[in-house]
Design a protein around this motif. Structure first.
Motif, PDB file in Angstrom:
ATOM      1  N   PHE A 235       0.828  -1.214   0.000  1.00 22.14           N
ATOM      2  CA  PHE A 235       0.000   0.000   0.000  1.00 22.14           C
ATOM      3  C   PHE A 235       0.857   1.256   0.000  1.00 22.14           C
ATOM      4  N   LEU A 236       1.897   1.264   0.826  1.00 26.35           N
ATOM      5  CA  LEU A 236       2.768   2.441   0.896  1.00 26.35           C
ATOM      6  C   LEU A 236       3.516   2.655  -0.421  1.00 26.35           C
TER       7      LEU A 236
ATOM      8  N   GLY B 161       3.446   5.988  -3.325  1.00 28.99           N
ATOM      9  CA  GLY B 161       4.629   6.744  -3.706  1.00 28.99           C
ATOM     10  C   GLY B 161       5.739   6.757  -2.687  1.00 28.99           C
ATOM     11  N   ARG B 162       5.590   6.007  -1.595  1.00 25.65           N
ATOM     12  CA  ARG B 162       6.639   5.953  -0.578  1.00 25.65           C
ATOM     13  C   ARG B 162       7.761   5.016  -1.028  1.00 25.65           C
TER      14      ARG B 162
ATOM     15  N   SER C  88       4.631  -8.782  12.312  1.00 25.27           N
ATOM     16  CA  SER C  88       5.840  -8.268  11.656  1.00 25.27           C
ATOM     17  C   SER C  88       7.111  -8.743  12.324  1.00 25.27           C
ATOM     18  N   LEU C  89       6.983  -9.556  13.377  1.00 23.64           N
ATOM     19  CA  LEU C  89       8.115  -9.945  14.212  1.00 23.64           C
ATOM     20  C   LEU C  89       8.870  -8.694  14.694  1.00 23.64           C
ATOM     21  N   ASN C  90       8.118  -7.650  14.949  1.00 22.60           N
ATOM     22  CA  ASN C  90       8.606  -6.359  15.479  1.00 22.60           C
ATOM     23  C   ASN C  90       9.432  -5.548  14.481  1.00 22.60           C
ATOM     24  N   TYR C  91       9.516  -5.983  13.231  1.00 18.98           N
ATOM     25  CA  TYR C  91      10.251  -5.216  12.228  1.00 18.98           C
ATOM     26  C   TYR C  91       9.361  -4.123  11.638  1.00 18.98           C
ATOM     27  N   GLY C  92      10.015  -3.059  11.182  1.00 18.15           N
ATOM     28  CA  GLY C  92       9.342  -2.020  10.427  1.00 18.15           C
ATOM     29  C   GLY C  92      10.222  -1.603   9.261  1.00 18.15           C
ATOM     30  N   VAL C  93       9.589  -1.070   8.221  1.00 15.68           N
ATOM     31  CA  VAL C  93      10.335  -0.544   7.079  1.00 15.68           C
ATOM     32  C   VAL C  93      10.169   0.965   7.074  1.00 15.68           C
ATOM     33  N   LEU C  94      11.255   1.675   7.270  1.00 13.34           N
ATOM     34  CA  LEU C  94      11.212   3.129   7.215  1.00 13.34           C
ATOM     35  C   LEU C  94      11.068   3.533   5.747  1.00 13.34           C
ATOM     36  N   MET C  95      10.007   4.300   5.451  1.00 13.74           N
ATOM     37  CA  MET C  95       9.705   4.646   4.060  1.00 13.74           C
ATOM     38  C   MET C  95       9.421   6.139   3.954  1.00 13.74           C
ATOM     39  N   GLU C  96       9.898   6.742   2.887  1.00 11.34           N
ATOM     40  CA  GLU C  96       9.781   8.190   2.743  1.00 11.34           C
ATOM     41  C   GLU C  96       9.128   8.577   1.417  1.00 11.34           C
ATOM     42  N   TRP C  97       8.627   9.795   1.385  1.00 11.14           N
ATOM     43  CA  TRP C  97       8.237  10.484   0.147  1.00 11.14           C
ATOM     44  C   TRP C  97       8.974  11.793   0.151  1.00 11.14           C
ATOM     45  N   ARG C  98       9.852  11.994  -0.825  1.00 10.94           N
ATOM     46  CA  ARG C  98      10.667  13.200  -0.866  1.00 10.94           C
ATOM     47  C   ARG C  98       9.912  14.344  -1.542  1.00 10.94           C
ATOM     48  N   ASN C  99      10.050  15.512  -0.999  1.00 15.88           N
ATOM     49  CA  ASN C  99       9.476  16.715  -1.601  1.00 15.88           C
ATOM     50  C   ASN C  99      10.124  16.923  -2.969  1.00 15.88           C
ATOM     51  N   PRO C 100       9.355  16.871  -4.059  1.00 15.74           N
ATOM     52  CA  PRO C 100       9.964  16.969  -5.383  1.00 15.74           C
ATOM     53  C   PRO C 100      10.519  18.354  -5.707  1.00 15.74           C
ATOM     54  N   PHE C 101      10.230  19.338  -4.860  1.00 17.59           N
ATOM     55  CA  PHE C 101      10.733  20.702  -5.088  1.00 17.59           C
ATOM     56  C   PHE C 101      11.997  20.996  -4.277  1.00 17.59           C
ATOM     57  N   LYS C 102      12.497  19.980  -3.540  1.00 18.24           N
ATOM     58  CA  LYS C 102      13.688  20.198  -2.706  1.00 18.24           C
ATOM     59  C   LYS C 102      14.906  19.533  -3.349  1.00 18.24           C
TER      60      LYS C 102
END
Length: 220
Positions: free
Chosen positions: A185-186, A190-191, A206-220
């Motif tokens: 879903f993420l 666009g993440r 999730s066995l306590n795991y997470g995936v750090l996911m970002e969406w970058r500002n396209p104007f930066k």
């Protein structure tokens, strides 16, 4: 303050939706959304409480969004600002969000960090989660931030954990070999994956795991 009106389609029928900042009058409906999204045996003391919601609208009201349809609040998304350093990306959900109380909010931070996103099950076919995510991207651009960031659960991982490492599982999701309810879903929103985090959140699936996911500002 944020307000957006648009039509969504349920099959061929247009349905008007309003995305706006949530307020104190919405608290009961926001807590009910959490009850429907996280039914027992999920611990009731981990659902939103009034103190947390009050902090959201007081400390960072721009990051407190909800979706209203026919006068009913049916989804919400909450964020706070943090000063994120990509070279020091390891953290837990509790540490960075103050367990949802967001007293860690940094008004001069460079990153909008996702605390929570919830949509009533009966309304999920309307893609309200994606609409909330896109609305938070609007906030990122409006406030001239570097990115939207947050950790995603991997609820499908427990089924294949004996055969796959967390990284292998993530790689297969990205390649399209596997689908995960949250990570896929993420990706559709666009993440982009940044890194895996061990012990990100107490979550058996999730066995306590997470995936750090970002969406970058396209104007930066």
């Amino acid at each position: 303050m944020y307000r957006k009106e648009l039509y969504l389609y349920q099959q061929d029928t247009p349905i008007k939706a309003i995305v706006r900042n949530y307020m104190k009058e919405d608290f009961d409906q926001l807590i009910e959304i959490q009850r429907e999204c996280f039914p027992p045996p999920f611990p009731s003391d981990l659902l939103w409480n009034e103190e947390q919601l009050t902090n959201h609208i007081t400390l960072f009201p721009e990051g407190a969004l909800c979706i209203e349809i026919d006068g009913e609040v049916v989804g919400s998304m909450t964020g706070l600002l943090v000063d994120f350093d990509p070279n020091h990306s390891q953290h837990t959900w509790e540490e960075i969000t103050d367990s949802g109380y967001i007293r860690t909010h940094n008004s001069t931070g460079n990153t909008l960090y996702v605390v929570d996103i919830s949509v009533k099950p009966a309304y999920r076919k309307l893609d309200l989660g994606k609409l909330l995510m896109q609305s938070m991207y609007d906030v990122v651009i409006h406030k001239d931030l570097d990115r939207l960031l947050g950790g995603g659960r991997m609820p499908g991982y427990h089924r294949v954990s004996e055969e796959l490492s967390p990284q292998d599982y993530l790689n297969k999701i990205i390649s399209g070999t596997l689908r995960d309810p949250v990570i896929s879903f993420l990706l559709r929103c666009g993440r982009m994956p940044v890194t895996l985090i061990e012990n990100y959140l107490e979550d058996e699936e999730s066995l306590n795991y997470g995936v750090l996911m970002e969406w970058r500002n396209p104007f930066k």
